[in-house]
Write a protein that holds these residues in place. Structure first.
Motif, mmCIF file in Angstrom:
data_model
loop_
_atom_site.group_PDB
_atom_site.id
_atom_site.type_symbol
_atom_site.label_atom_id
_atom_site.label_comp_id
_atom_site.label_asym_id
_atom_site.label_seq_id
_atom_site.Cartn_x
_atom_site.Cartn_y
_atom_site.Cartn_z
ATOM 1 N N TRP A 88 0.820 -1.207 0.000
ATOM 2 C CA TRP A 88 0.000 0.000 0.000
ATOM 3 C C TRP A 88 0.855 1.258 0.000
ATOM 4 C CZ3 TRP A 88 -4.674 0.066 -1.584
ATOM 5 C CH2 TRP A 88 -5.479 -1.068 -1.441
ATOM 6 N N ALA A 89 1.986 1.222 0.665
ATOM 7 C CA ALA A 89 2.883 2.382 0.640
ATOM 8 C C ALA A 89 3.344 2.660 -0.784
ATOM 9 C CB ALA A 89 4.077 2.146 1.556
ATOM 10 N N GLN A 90 3.704 1.622 -1.503
ATOM 11 C CA GLN A 90 4.179 1.800 -2.875
ATOM 12 C C GLN A 90 3.074 2.274 -3.809
ATOM 13 O OE1 GLN A 90 5.942 -2.046 -3.688
ATOM 14 N NE2 GLN A 90 7.899 -1.463 -2.746
ATOM 15 N N VAL A 91 1.847 1.832 -3.567
ATOM 16 C CA VAL A 91 0.717 2.304 -4.367
ATOM 17 C C VAL A 91 0.616 3.821 -4.299
ATOM 18 C CG1 VAL A 91 -1.813 2.393 -4.458
ATOM 19 C CG2 VAL A 91 -0.647 0.183 -4.275
ATOM 20 N N PHE A 92 0.912 4.386 -3.124
ATOM 21 C CA PHE A 92 0.797 5.828 -2.929
ATOM 22 C C PHE A 92 2.145 6.544 -3.025
ATOM 23 C CE2 PHE A 92 -3.049 4.122 -1.032
ATOM 24 C CZ PHE A 92 -4.006 5.007 -1.488
ATOM 25 N N GLY A 93 3.152 5.846 -3.549
ATOM 26 C CA GLY A 93 4.442 6.484 -3.785
ATOM 27 C C GLY A 93 5.277 6.685 -2.547
ATOM 28 N N ASN A 94 5.043 5.863 -1.513
ATOM 29 C CA ASN A 94 5.807 5.973 -0.275
ATOM 30 C C ASN A 94 6.571 4.679 -0.020
ATOM 31 O OD1 ASN A 94 4.741 8.592 0.333
ATOM 32 N ND2 ASN A 94 2.830 7.600 0.933
ATOM 33 N N SER A 95 7.397 4.683 1.024
ATOM 34 C CA SER A 95 8.197 3.499 1.303
ATOM 35 C C SER A 95 8.338 3.168 2.787
ATOM 36 C CB SER A 95 9.599 3.661 0.701
ATOM 37 O OG SER A 95 10.253 4.796 1.240
ATOM 38 N N ASP A 96 8.205 4.151 3.666
ATOM 39 C CA ASP A 96 8.460 3.931 5.086
ATOM 40 C C ASP A 96 7.224 3.383 5.791
ATOM 41 O OD1 ASP A 96 9.493 3.885 7.603
ATOM 42 O OD2 ASP A 96 9.613 6.060 7.855
ATOM 43 N N ILE A 97 7.322 2.141 6.255
ATOM 44 C CA ILE A 97 6.197 1.520 6.944
ATOM 45 C C ILE A 97 6.416 1.432 8.450
ATOM 46 C CG2 ILE A 97 5.616 0.167 4.894
ATOM 47 C CD1 ILE A 97 6.732 -2.299 6.428
ATOM 48 N N GLU A 98 7.604 1.797 8.920
ATOM 49 C CA GLU A 98 7.936 1.606 10.325
ATOM 50 C C GLU A 98 7.022 2.386 11.275
ATOM 51 O OE1 GLU A 98 9.903 -0.821 11.213
ATOM 52 O OE2 GLU A 98 10.229 -1.184 9.079
ATOM 53 N N PRO A 99 6.698 3.670 11.007
ATOM 54 C CA PRO A 99 5.784 4.372 11.920
ATOM 55 C C PRO A 99 4.423 3.695 12.033
ATOM 56 C CG PRO A 99 6.939 5.950 10.539
ATOM 57 C CD PRO A 99 7.234 4.595 9.980
ATOM 58 N N ALA A 100 3.929 3.143 10.931
ATOM 59 C CA ALA A 100 2.635 2.461 10.957
ATOM 60 C C ALA A 100 2.713 1.174 11.773
ATOM 61 C CB ALA A 100 2.174 2.163 9.535
ATOM 62 N N LEU A 101 3.798 0.434 11.609
ATOM 63 C CA LEU A 101 3.978 -0.782 12.414
ATOM 64 C C LEU A 101 4.027 -0.447 13.897
ATOM 65 C CD1 LEU A 101 6.702 -2.620 10.296
ATOM 66 C CD2 LEU A 101 4.363 -3.415 10.651
ATOM 67 N N ALA A 102 4.745 0.632 14.229
ATOM 68 C CA ALA A 102 4.896 1.009 15.640
ATOM 69 C C ALA A 102 3.585 1.502 16.237
ATOM 70 C CB ALA A 102 5.975 2.081 15.770
ATOM 71 N N ALA A 103 2.847 2.299 15.478
ATOM 72 C CA ALA A 103 1.621 2.903 16.000
ATOM 73 C C ALA A 103 0.601 1.855 16.416
ATOM 74 C CB ALA A 103 1.015 3.841 14.956
ATOM 75 N N TYR A 104 0.552 0.744 15.688
ATOM 76 C CA TYR A 104 -0.430 -0.299 15.974
ATOM 77 C C TYR A 104 0.208 -1.560 16.562
ATOM 78 C CZ TYR A 104 -3.971 2.511 13.741
ATOM 79 O OH TYR A 104 -4.861 3.523 13.447
ATOM 80 N N GLN A 105 1.438 -1.413 17.064
ATOM 81 C CA GLN A 105 2.158 -2.508 17.724
ATOM 82 C C GLN A 105 2.156 -3.782 16.871
ATOM 83 O OE1 GLN A 105 0.891 -2.980 21.823
ATOM 84 N NE2 GLN A 105 0.935 -0.761 22.199
ATOM 85 N N LEU A 106 2.474 -3.589 15.597
ATOM 86 C CA LEU A 106 2.466 -4.698 14.646
ATOM 87 C C LEU A 106 3.857 -5.254 14.357
ATOM 88 C CD1 LEU A 106 -0.116 -3.242 12.105
ATOM 89 C CD2 LEU A 106 -0.461 -5.245 13.567
ATOM 90 N N ASP A 107 4.896 -4.622 14.897
ATOM 91 C CA ASP A 107 6.249 -5.081 14.581
ATOM 92 C C ASP A 107 6.477 -6.548 14.957
ATOM 93 O OD1 ASP A 107 8.911 -4.278 13.511
ATOM 94 O OD2 ASP A 107 9.557 -4.910 15.508
ATOM 95 N N PRO A 108 5.976 -7.027 16.117
ATOM 96 C CA PRO A 108 6.166 -8.452 16.425
ATOM 97 C C PRO A 108 5.463 -9.379 15.439
ATOM 98 C CG PRO A 108 5.594 -7.207 18.403
ATOM 99 C CD PRO A 108 5.351 -6.299 17.237
ATOM 100 N N LEU A 109 4.522 -8.831 14.684
ATOM 101 C CA LEU A 109 3.757 -9.647 13.721
ATOM 102 C C LEU A 109 4.196 -9.399 12.288
ATOM 103 C CD1 LEU A 109 0.210 -8.936 15.223
ATOM 104 C CD2 LEU A 109 1.604 -10.975 15.607
ATOM 105 N N ARG A 110 5.254 -8.648 12.068
ATOM 106 C CA ARG A 110 5.575 -8.157 10.733
ATOM 107 C C ARG A 110 5.765 -9.274 9.715
ATOM 108 N NH1 ARG A 110 9.773 -4.075 11.130
ATOM 109 N NH2 ARG A 110 9.789 -4.191 8.857
ATOM 110 N N ASP A 111 6.208 -10.461 10.151
ATOM 111 C CA ASP A 111 6.447 -11.560 9.215
ATOM 112 C C ASP A 111 5.310 -12.569 9.162
ATOM 113 O OD1 ASP A 111 8.998 -10.568 8.484
ATOM 114 O OD2 ASP A 111 9.890 -11.458 10.279
ATOM 115 N N ARG A 112 4.239 -12.317 9.909
ATOM 116 C CA ARG A 112 3.069 -13.199 9.891
ATOM 117 C C ARG A 112 2.236 -12.937 8.654
ATOM 118 N NH1 ARG A 112 0.680 -14.385 15.003
ATOM 119 N NH2 ARG A 112 -1.244 -14.785 13.849
ATOM 120 N N LEU A 113 1.708 -14.010 8.045
ATOM 121 C CA LEU A 113 0.792 -13.849 6.929
ATOM 122 C C LEU A 113 -0.496 -13.201 7.427
ATOM 123 C CD1 LEU A 113 1.123 -17.227 4.985
ATOM 124 C CD2 LEU A 113 2.229 -15.044 4.474
#
Length: 205
Positions: A88-113
């Motif tokens: 989705w970041a690339q669809v909108f011409g962006n690349s940084d997903i880290e703030p979004a992962l952090a905001a919703y505490q998704l980093d521990p799940l980043r590799d989960r399908l």
């Protein structure tokens, strides 16, 4: 840039549901839509987001500025959490997903399908997509469905940060998110033909 809705009329399944809707959402502010189930909130949001045409009226400030989150989470089940956000970041011409992962505490799940996530985790990921779009106006339809109290707090914090950066939010919700927001009740704008038909928004659930 301000989102302006002027004398808008919208329909669901060809049946008029709301008429004469007018409001503004200025940078740094949010507006909460209220109204009973079936009153037309979903139809109004879909129209403002450009997913269906209005019957009449005008919407200013919406072109290429809106990120919409409806009842579907918009995820690809066979991509990981990080891959979904990257897509989705690339669809909108962006690349940084880290703030979004952090905001919703998704980093521990980043590799989960995504397809293996719980309903609440999927919802958090679906909402995290908003942060990678870079778009200033968030249009949200019942965004806290499937979220527990901690996740609702994450969402409210993400919206608050978005507003603090000059963004805008238009949110249909029945719960108190703790935001400093005005409310707009769609009930007085309901079309008489819609009230007679007993139609609802269930087609979009």
């Amino acid at each position: 840039m301000t989102l302006r809705v002027n004398d808008l009329a919208v329909a669901r399944g060809g049946v008029p549901v709301l008429n004469g809707v007018s409001f503004e959402v200025a940078p740094g502010t949010s507006l909460i839509l209220r109204g009973p189930n079936g009153a037309g909130k979903t139809t109004l949001l879909r129209t403002i987001a450009g997913l269906q045409p209005a019957l009449s009226g005008q919407i200013d400030g919406a072109d290429e500025t809106i990120a919409y989150a409806g009842h579907a989470d918009g995820l690809k089940a066979m991509l990981s959490v990080a891959e979904n956000l990257t897509f989705w970041a690339q669809v909108f011409g962006n690349s940084d997903i880290e703030p979004a992962l952090a905001a919703y505490q998704l980093d521990p799940l980043r590799d989960r399908l995504a397809g293996t996530l719980s309903a609440g985790q999927k919802r958090r990921l679906g909402l995290a997509r908003l942060m990678v779009t870079g778009r200033p106006i968030w249009v949200l339809d019942e965004p806290t469905v499937s979220l527990d109290a901690d996740a609702v707090a994450m969402f409210a914090a993400a919206v608050t940060a978005h507003l603090g950066a000059g963004g805008m939010a238009l949110i249909a919700t029945h719960i108190d998110l703790g935001l400093n927001a005005d409310t707009f009740d769609v009930t007085p704008y309901r079309s008489k033909s819609d009230m007679r038909s007993g139609a609802s928004d269930e087609a979009f659930l």
